[in-house]
Design a protein around this motif. Structure first.
Motif, PDB file in Angstrom:
ATOM      1  N   MET A   1       0.693  -1.094  -0.078  1.00 51.86           N
ATOM      2  CA  MET A   1      -0.025   0.216  -0.091  1.00 51.86           C
ATOM      3  C   MET A   1       0.970   1.188   0.015  1.00 51.86           C
ATOM      4  O   MET A   1       2.060   1.302   0.892  1.00 51.86           O
ATOM      5  CB  MET A   1      -1.005  -0.004   1.219  1.00 51.86           C
ATOM      6  CG  MET A   1      -2.058   1.075   1.292  1.00 51.86           C
ATOM      7  SD  MET A   1      -3.141   0.550   2.288  1.00 51.86           S
ATOM      8  CE  MET A   1      -4.370   1.986   2.132  1.00 51.86           C
ATOM      9  N   ILE A   2       0.396   2.109  -0.798  1.00 54.36           N
ATOM     10  CA  ILE A   2       1.221   3.509  -0.780  1.00 54.36           C
ATOM     11  C   ILE A   2       0.328   4.816  -0.347  1.00 54.36           C
ATOM     12  O   ILE A   2      -1.032   4.600  -0.854  1.00 54.36           O
ATOM     13  CB  ILE A   2       2.010   3.578  -1.966  1.00 54.36           C
ATOM     14  CG1 ILE A   2       1.387   3.682  -3.263  1.00 54.36           C
ATOM     15  CG2 ILE A   2       3.333   2.835  -2.157  1.00 54.36           C
ATOM     16  CD1 ILE A   2       1.921   4.032  -4.769  1.00 54.36           C
ATOM     17  N   PHE A   3       0.739   5.816   0.112  1.00 53.41           N
ATOM     18  CA  PHE A   3      -0.175   6.623   0.544  1.00 53.41           C
ATOM     19  C   PHE A   3       0.313   8.278   0.101  1.00 53.41           C
ATOM     20  O   PHE A   3       1.303   8.365  -0.510  1.00 53.41           O
ATOM     21  CB  PHE A   3       0.062   6.744   2.144  1.00 53.41           C
ATOM     22  CG  PHE A   3      -0.031   5.424   2.742  1.00 53.41           C
ATOM     23  CD1 PHE A   3      -1.315   5.051   3.341  1.00 53.41           C
ATOM     24  CD2 PHE A   3       1.013   4.356   2.984  1.00 53.41           C
ATOM     25  CE1 PHE A   3      -1.568   3.783   3.964  1.00 53.41           C
ATOM     26  CE2 PHE A   3       0.824   3.168   3.586  1.00 53.41           C
ATOM     27  CZ  PHE A   3      -0.596   3.152   4.055  1.00 53.41           C
TER      28      PHE A   3
ATOM     29  N   ALA B   1       6.416  -0.925  -0.196  1.00 53.55           N
ATOM     30  CA  ALA B   1       5.227  -1.495  -0.469  1.00 53.55           C
ATOM     31  C   ALA B   1       5.470  -2.996  -1.305  1.00 53.55           C
ATOM     32  O   ALA B   1       4.754  -3.957  -1.284  1.00 53.55           O
ATOM     33  CB  ALA B   1       4.214  -0.747  -1.381  1.00 53.55           C
ATOM     34  N   LEU B   2       6.529  -2.686  -2.158  1.00 46.81           N
ATOM     35  CA  LEU B   2       6.956  -3.918  -2.966  1.00 46.81           C
ATOM     36  C   LEU B   2       7.993  -4.914  -2.142  1.00 46.81           C
ATOM     37  O   LEU B   2       8.122  -6.118  -2.887  1.00 46.81           O
ATOM     38  CB  LEU B   2       7.844  -3.412  -4.224  1.00 46.81           C
ATOM     39  CG  LEU B   2       6.958  -2.750  -5.254  1.00 46.81           C
ATOM     40  CD1 LEU B   2       7.708  -2.132  -6.355  1.00 46.81           C
ATOM     41  CD2 LEU B   2       5.714  -3.423  -5.638  1.00 46.81           C
TER      42      LEU B   2
ATOM     43  N   ILE C   1       1.112   4.716  11.440  1.00 44.61           N
ATOM     44  CA  ILE C   1       0.729   3.512  12.023  1.00 44.61           C
ATOM     45  C   ILE C   1       0.032   2.612  11.119  1.00 44.61           C
ATOM     46  O   ILE C   1      -0.020   1.423  11.053  1.00 44.61           O
ATOM     47  CB  ILE C   1      -0.122   4.026  13.225  1.00 44.61           C
ATOM     48  CG1 ILE C   1       0.740   4.677  14.466  1.00 44.61           C
ATOM     49  CG2 ILE C   1      -0.873   2.714  14.109  1.00 44.61           C
ATOM     50  CD1 ILE C   1       0.124   5.292  15.546  1.00 44.61           C
ATOM     51  N   GLU C   2      -1.021   3.430  10.399  1.00 42.01           N
ATOM     52  CA  GLU C   2      -1.810   2.920   9.416  1.00 42.01           C
ATOM     53  C   GLU C   2      -1.003   1.909   8.500  1.00 42.01           C
ATOM     54  O   GLU C   2      -1.235   1.125   8.155  1.00 42.01           O
ATOM     55  CB  GLU C   2      -2.435   3.690   8.769  1.00 42.01           C
ATOM     56  CG  GLU C   2      -3.593   3.238   7.928  1.00 42.01           C
ATOM     57  CD  GLU C   2      -4.567   4.241   7.197  1.00 42.01           C
ATOM     58  OE1 GLU C   2      -3.979   5.263   6.712  1.00 42.01           O
ATOM     59  OE2 GLU C   2      -5.862   4.019   6.998  1.00 42.01           O
ATOM     60  N   ALA C   3       0.164   2.617   7.840  1.00 44.48           N
ATOM     61  CA  ALA C   3       1.020   1.922   7.144  1.00 44.48           C
ATOM     62  C   ALA C   3       1.639   0.650   7.650  1.00 44.48           C
ATOM     63  O   ALA C   3       1.711  -0.320   7.128  1.00 44.48           O
ATOM     64  CB  ALA C   3       2.348   2.830   6.780  1.00 44.48           C
ATOM     65  N   ALA C   4       2.050   0.718   8.888  1.00 45.56           N
ATOM     66  CA  ALA C   4       2.346  -0.607   9.667  1.00 45.56           C
ATOM     67  C   ALA C   4       1.393  -1.651   9.622  1.00 45.56           C
ATOM     68  O   ALA C   4       1.586  -2.725   9.379  1.00 45.56           O
ATOM     69  CB  ALA C   4       3.016  -0.280  10.982  1.00 45.56           C
TER      70      ALA C   4
ATOM     71  N   MET D   1       0.943  -3.484   6.526  1.00 43.62           N
ATOM     72  CA  MET D   1       2.037  -4.292   6.288  1.00 43.62           C
ATOM     73  C   MET D   1       1.725  -5.929   7.130  1.00 43.62           C
ATOM     74  O   MET D   1       2.562  -6.680   6.883  1.00 43.62           O
ATOM     75  CB  MET D   1       3.213  -4.062   6.546  1.00 43.62           C
ATOM     76  CG  MET D   1       3.968  -2.716   5.796  1.00 43.62           C
ATOM     77  SD  MET D   1       5.150  -1.968   6.468  1.00 43.62           S
ATOM     78  CE  MET D   1       5.146  -0.438   5.773  1.00 43.62           C
ATOM     79  N   GLY D   2       0.552  -5.668   7.870  1.00 49.61           N
ATOM     80  CA  GLY D   2       0.325  -6.913   8.488  1.00 49.61           C
ATOM     81  C   GLY D   2       1.213  -6.740  10.009  1.00 49.61           C
ATOM     82  O   GLY D   2       1.290  -7.872  10.705  1.00 49.61           O
ATOM     83  N   ALA D   3       1.479  -5.451  10.485  1.00 48.74           N
ATOM     84  CA  ALA D   3       2.210  -5.591  11.687  1.00 48.74           C
ATOM     85  C   ALA D   3       1.220  -5.940  13.012  1.00 48.74           C
ATOM     86  O   ALA D   3      -0.020  -5.243  12.765  1.00 48.74           O
ATOM     87  CB  ALA D   3       2.532  -4.343  11.973  1.00 48.74           C
TER      88      ALA D   3
END
Lengths: 269, 227
Positions: free
Chosen positions: A86-88, A154-155, B125-128, B131-133
């Motif tokens: 996912m990228i933001f 993301a990759l 936090i959302e990014a983590a 990633m399944g953290a």
């Protein structure tokens, strides 16, 4: 690859229930680049977050590679998420980690051994063209470079699906071009399916195969990019196209010519 | 001649008192961090909309912390005497002062940790999460490391507050520089002793603050503050 059926999302707020998404259904094939466009507040961000269950849908289901996300345990969901990059819009990098450490982050979470991580990080730095910035910190990078780190990150776990949440909306037109070229390259060379949401119509025209139009939480139109842009049916689509300054061409042309000519127009805007 | 000897004895007393202050502050800080950091983390992650929302637990923890922070330290010293006696074996002296000092600092540390961790960008936090953290991974790899510079400054602040609190430990015979300043400096009209203890306290605080600033700056990796 991705199947969404009758998806709905409601938020409970002190002022009552808000319906963010209603009765959304679509499917995205493997290797496809699918765009979702809509004005601010249409529900794009909520929709993309439902696809990896960062938001739990209130109704309906999301299937990724055949798996119904609703049926997964937290542990299983974590494993599926590792397979979805996912990228933001605002990159969301860890500011106290170097570029290389940021890219290594998802591998750390997945428990990948150190040597393998190192090797993979080097590969990814090469893919996004940031090998010379490996030891830099995010605050030392430009917006475009930060998004490249975001893409590399993301990759990292070799995802089959990449979700892009307004990834170019904070970038200038030139940088946007380079990021879009990179995304296209990743789609072609690595076969990664991409779902991208944006309010920028030129972005959709340039990289998407198919597009869905979201208005007030409903999917009001869906089809190939050429069809939707040339013969918009929904009033919302026409409004989006008009306000973005992209006028549908009047004369019939071949698909590629249409794409290219109107792309140039979009760039100027 | 006799005054010089007395002064020598007094210097030794001041030296010992400095050691007692450092001992009280050091040990109570360590205990306060050991309890206060997890408590602060819990306050953050159990809040509504965070990674482990538990609203009731959050409300209970928050009111405990507030209660702890609203009791003046001098009163806490006496209130805790029976508990200190039970835990440490003594309720007076330097050792008896460490427990109440730690108890006083725990809610402070918890709030320092809370406010530092709240500064972490929700997007990160959302990014983590994307990633399944797991929540534990987010705490260990995102929340604490990303707020480390702010935490260091907060811990420095706590240490300096503890130096101040430790001066009150004299009330239960805790010793330390504050005790010397009151008993020898103030009550025996030895302004020179009073001055000396104050100077030592100033130096201690200066060293602590400079060290904290230096570590925080190094930890911020050249990141401009505020972000």
């Amino acid at each position: 690859m991705v199947e969404v059926k009758n998806l709905g999302k409601e938020f409970v707020t002190p002022n009552g229930k808000i319906t963010a998404l209603q009765n959304i259904s679509f499917a995205v094939a493997k290797g496809e680049v699918f765009g979702i466009m809509g004005a601010s507040g249409a529900g794009k961000s909520t929709l993309v977050r439902c696809l990896n269950y960062l938001e739990r849908p209130t109704t309906g289901q999301v299937r990724i590679a055949g798996q119904n996300l609703a049926e997964l345990s937290p542990r299983q969901l974590a494993l599926v998420r590792q397979q979805i990059g996912m990228i933001f819009q605002h990159f969301n990098l860890l500011k106290l980690r170097t570029v290389a450490q940021n890219i290594a982050f998802p591998l750390e979470i997945a428990g990948v051994p150190k040597e393998e991580t190192q090797q993979r990080v080097d590969e990814l730095l090469d893919i996004v063209g940031l090998t010379d910035k490996a030891q830099a910190y995010p605050h030392q990078l430009s917006g475009g470079q930060k998004q490249r780190v975001g893409i590399a990150r993301a990759l990292a776990c070799r995802p089959r699906l990449l979700l892009s949440d307004e990834a170019t909306s904070a970038l200038d037109p030139e940088t946007t071009q380079s990021i879009l070229t990179l995304l296209k390259k990743i789609n072609r060379n690595l076969g990664v399916t991409i779902i991208l949401i944006t309010h920028e119509l030129p972005v959709i025209r340039q990289v998407c195969d198919r597009v869905g139009v979201l208005e007030q939480g409903r999917l009001v139109e869906m089809g190939s990019v050429t069809d939707v842009f040339n013969q918009p049916h929904a009033a919302a689509t026409r409004r989006l196209i008009t306000t973005s300054g992209l006028v549908p061409p009047t004369t019939a042309r071949t698909k590629s010519a249409v794409t290219r000519s109107t792309l140039a127009a979009g760039e100027v805007v | 001649m006799s005054s010089l000897l007395a002064d020598k004895a007094l210097q030794k007393l001041i030296f010992t008192a400095t050691g007692q202050t450092l001992y009280m502050v050091g040990l109570s800080l360590a205990i306060a961090l050991a309890v206060g950091v997890p408590l602060g983390v819990l306050l953050v992650v159990t809040a509504p909309g965070h990674i482990l929302p538990r609203l009731k637990l959050n409300a209970v923890l928050s009111s405990i912390v507030n209660t702890g922070r609203s009791i003046p330290f001098v009163i806490l010293l006496f209130l805790l005497m029976p508990v200190t006696k039970l835990l440490v074996g003594v309720s007076i002296g330097t050792r008896g002062a460490i427990f109440p000092l730690a108890v006083a600092a725990i809610p402070f540390v918890a709030r320092v940790v809370e406010s530092s961790l709240q500064e972490v960008d929700p997007g990160v936090i959302e990014a983590a999460q994307s990633m399944g953290a797991s929540p534990m991974q987010i705490i260990a790899k995102v929340l604490l490391p990303e707020s480390w510079p702010a935490l260091l400054l907060g811990f420095t602040l706590t240490a300096i507050n503890l130096v101040g609190y430790s001066a009150m430990a004299g009330a239960i015979g805790g010793g330390g520089l504050g005790d010397i300043a009151i008993r020898y400096g103030y009550q025996r009209f030895r302004n020179d002793v009073l001055l000396e203890t104050v100077v030592i306290l100033i130096i201690l605080v200066q060293i602590t603050q400079s060290l904290g600033n230096c570590l925080a700056l190094k930890a911020s990796k050249g990141q401009r503050r505020p972000d």
